[in-house]
Write a protein that holds these residues in place. Sequence first.
Motif, PDB file in Angstrom:
ATOM      1  N   THR A   9      19.862  57.399  38.765  1.00  0.00           N
ATOM      2  CA  THR A   9      20.427  57.080  37.449  1.00  0.00           C
ATOM      3  C   THR A   9      19.422  57.408  36.350  1.00  0.00           C
ATOM      4  O   THR A   9      18.215  57.538  36.594  1.00  0.00           O
ATOM      5  CB  THR A   9      20.784  55.586  37.343  1.00  0.00           C
ATOM      6  OG1 THR A   9      19.572  54.812  37.268  1.00  0.00           O
ATOM      7  CG2 THR A   9      21.612  55.132  38.530  1.00  0.00           C
ATOM      8  N   ARG A  58      26.403  50.029  32.223  1.00  0.00           N
ATOM      9  CA  ARG A  58      26.289  51.118  31.255  1.00  0.00           C
ATOM     10  C   ARG A  58      25.349  52.238  31.720  1.00  0.00           C
ATOM     11  O   ARG A  58      24.928  53.064  30.928  1.00  0.00           O
ATOM     12  CB  ARG A  58      25.844  50.577  29.894  1.00  0.00           C
ATOM     13  CG  ARG A  58      24.568  49.757  29.892  1.00  0.00           C
ATOM     14  CD  ARG A  58      24.343  49.116  28.520  1.00  0.00           C
ATOM     15  NE  ARG A  58      23.188  48.230  28.491  1.00  0.00           N
ATOM     16  CZ  ARG A  58      21.954  48.624  28.193  1.00  0.00           C
ATOM     17  NH1 ARG A  58      21.716  49.896  27.883  1.00  0.00           N
ATOM     18  NH2 ARG A  58      20.955  47.749  28.179  1.00  0.00           N
ATOM     19  N   THR A  59      25.057  52.260  33.004  1.00  0.00           N
ATOM     20  CA  THR A  59      24.175  53.304  33.522  1.00  0.00           C
ATOM     21  C   THR A  59      24.929  54.617  33.689  1.00  0.00           C
ATOM     22  O   THR A  59      26.159  54.659  33.727  1.00  0.00           O
ATOM     23  CB  THR A  59      23.562  52.875  34.863  1.00  0.00           C
ATOM     24  OG1 THR A  59      22.487  53.746  35.196  1.00  0.00           O
ATOM     25  CG2 THR A  59      24.600  52.923  35.983  1.00  0.00           C
ATOM     26  N   GLU A  60      24.176  55.710  33.793  1.00  0.00           N
ATOM     27  CA  GLU A  60      24.744  57.034  33.995  1.00  0.00           C
ATOM     28  C   GLU A  60      23.966  57.742  35.099  1.00  0.00           C
ATOM     29  O   GLU A  60      22.810  57.420  35.374  1.00  0.00           O
ATOM     30  CB  GLU A  60      24.645  57.865  32.708  1.00  0.00           C
ATOM     31  CG  GLU A  60      25.394  57.287  31.525  1.00  0.00           C
ATOM     32  CD  GLU A  60      25.184  58.111  30.267  1.00  0.00           C
ATOM     33  OE1 GLU A  60      24.496  59.145  30.350  1.00  0.00           O
ATOM     34  OE2 GLU A  60      25.713  57.716  29.216  1.00  0.00           O
ATOM     35  N   ARG A  69      29.899  53.559  39.853  1.00  0.00           N
ATOM     36  CA  ARG A  69      29.955  53.958  38.446  1.00  0.00           C
ATOM     37  C   ARG A  69      29.526  55.420  38.264  1.00  0.00           C
ATOM     38  O   ARG A  69      30.091  56.139  37.429  1.00  0.00           O
ATOM     39  CB  ARG A  69      29.079  53.040  37.597  1.00  0.00           C
ATOM     40  CG  ARG A  69      29.070  53.432  36.123  1.00  0.00           C
ATOM     41  CD  ARG A  69      28.366  52.423  35.255  1.00  0.00           C
ATOM     42  NE  ARG A  69      28.228  52.924  33.893  1.00  0.00           N
ATOM     43  CZ  ARG A  69      29.168  52.858  32.956  1.00  0.00           C
ATOM     44  NH1 ARG A  69      30.326  52.285  33.238  1.00  0.00           N
ATOM     45  NH2 ARG A  69      28.968  53.341  31.750  1.00  0.00           N
ATOM     46  N   ILE A  70      28.541  55.874  39.026  1.00  0.00           N
ATOM     47  CA  ILE A  70      28.046  57.242  38.833  1.00  0.00           C
ATOM     48  C   ILE A  70      28.713  58.241  39.775  1.00  0.00           C
ATOM     49  O   ILE A  70      28.319  59.402  39.839  1.00  0.00           O
ATOM     50  CB  ILE A  70      26.508  57.313  38.973  1.00  0.00           C
ATOM     51  CG1 ILE A  70      26.038  56.937  40.383  1.00  0.00           C
ATOM     52  CG2 ILE A  70      25.847  56.410  37.931  1.00  0.00           C
ATOM     53  CD1 ILE A  70      24.533  57.064  40.578  1.00  0.00           C
TER      54      ILE A  70
END
Length: 217
Positions: free
Chosen positions: A25, A75-77, A113-114
């Motif tokens: 991330t 809110r991680t990418e 999420r990613i």
Amino acid sequence: MTLSGRHADILRRGHWIFDLDGTLTVAIHDFASIRKALGVPPGGDILEHLEALPLEQARLMRQKLVAIEEELAGRTEAACGAVGLVQKLHGRGTRLGVLTRNTRDNALATLRRIGLQNFFAERDVLGREEALAKPDPDGIYRLAREWGVPPSALVMVGDYGFDLETGRAAGAATIHVDTSRAFRWPELTDIAVGSLAELALALPELPVRPCSPVRAR
């Protein structure tokens, strides 16, 4: 990146372990602020500090830490090149694991999420409740046993000294990912790259094994 024969041998290995935050991330953790929120002295190890607290205080601070980590995970990418690298490794049949000082639940939520959740079996994602925290090599030993290979057959990929220390202590090869290209731990590093995209480009071409994404068990 110019590769020696030894580097190419490392990149051909079939068992890779990744750190999560700041590696797979984008690094968004403000550890100075986290320490302040938890009452940890500047520069102190957060998990060690909480472990040394009285039982009830430690419980409350761990709950607070989990809440902070969950907010960050929301809110991680994905890091530059993370998805492409993992897809490429998986496509050639590489066994993939995650070793994090975060919790497993948070790690799994982050992988979802990613967009990488289907490439890591749930049992191959180890958090601080499944293995002793890095830089202890316990997590690498556990994954090596799970996969039926010696630790020396593994690759440990991370962005921080703890990741590299863990790999060295277990006898695994180490890859340091540092977007600043400062590479502060050369004595602990076998291969240094500025991004996972750079690492993906360096992978030797191997036959691709048709397979379906790994499903969590």
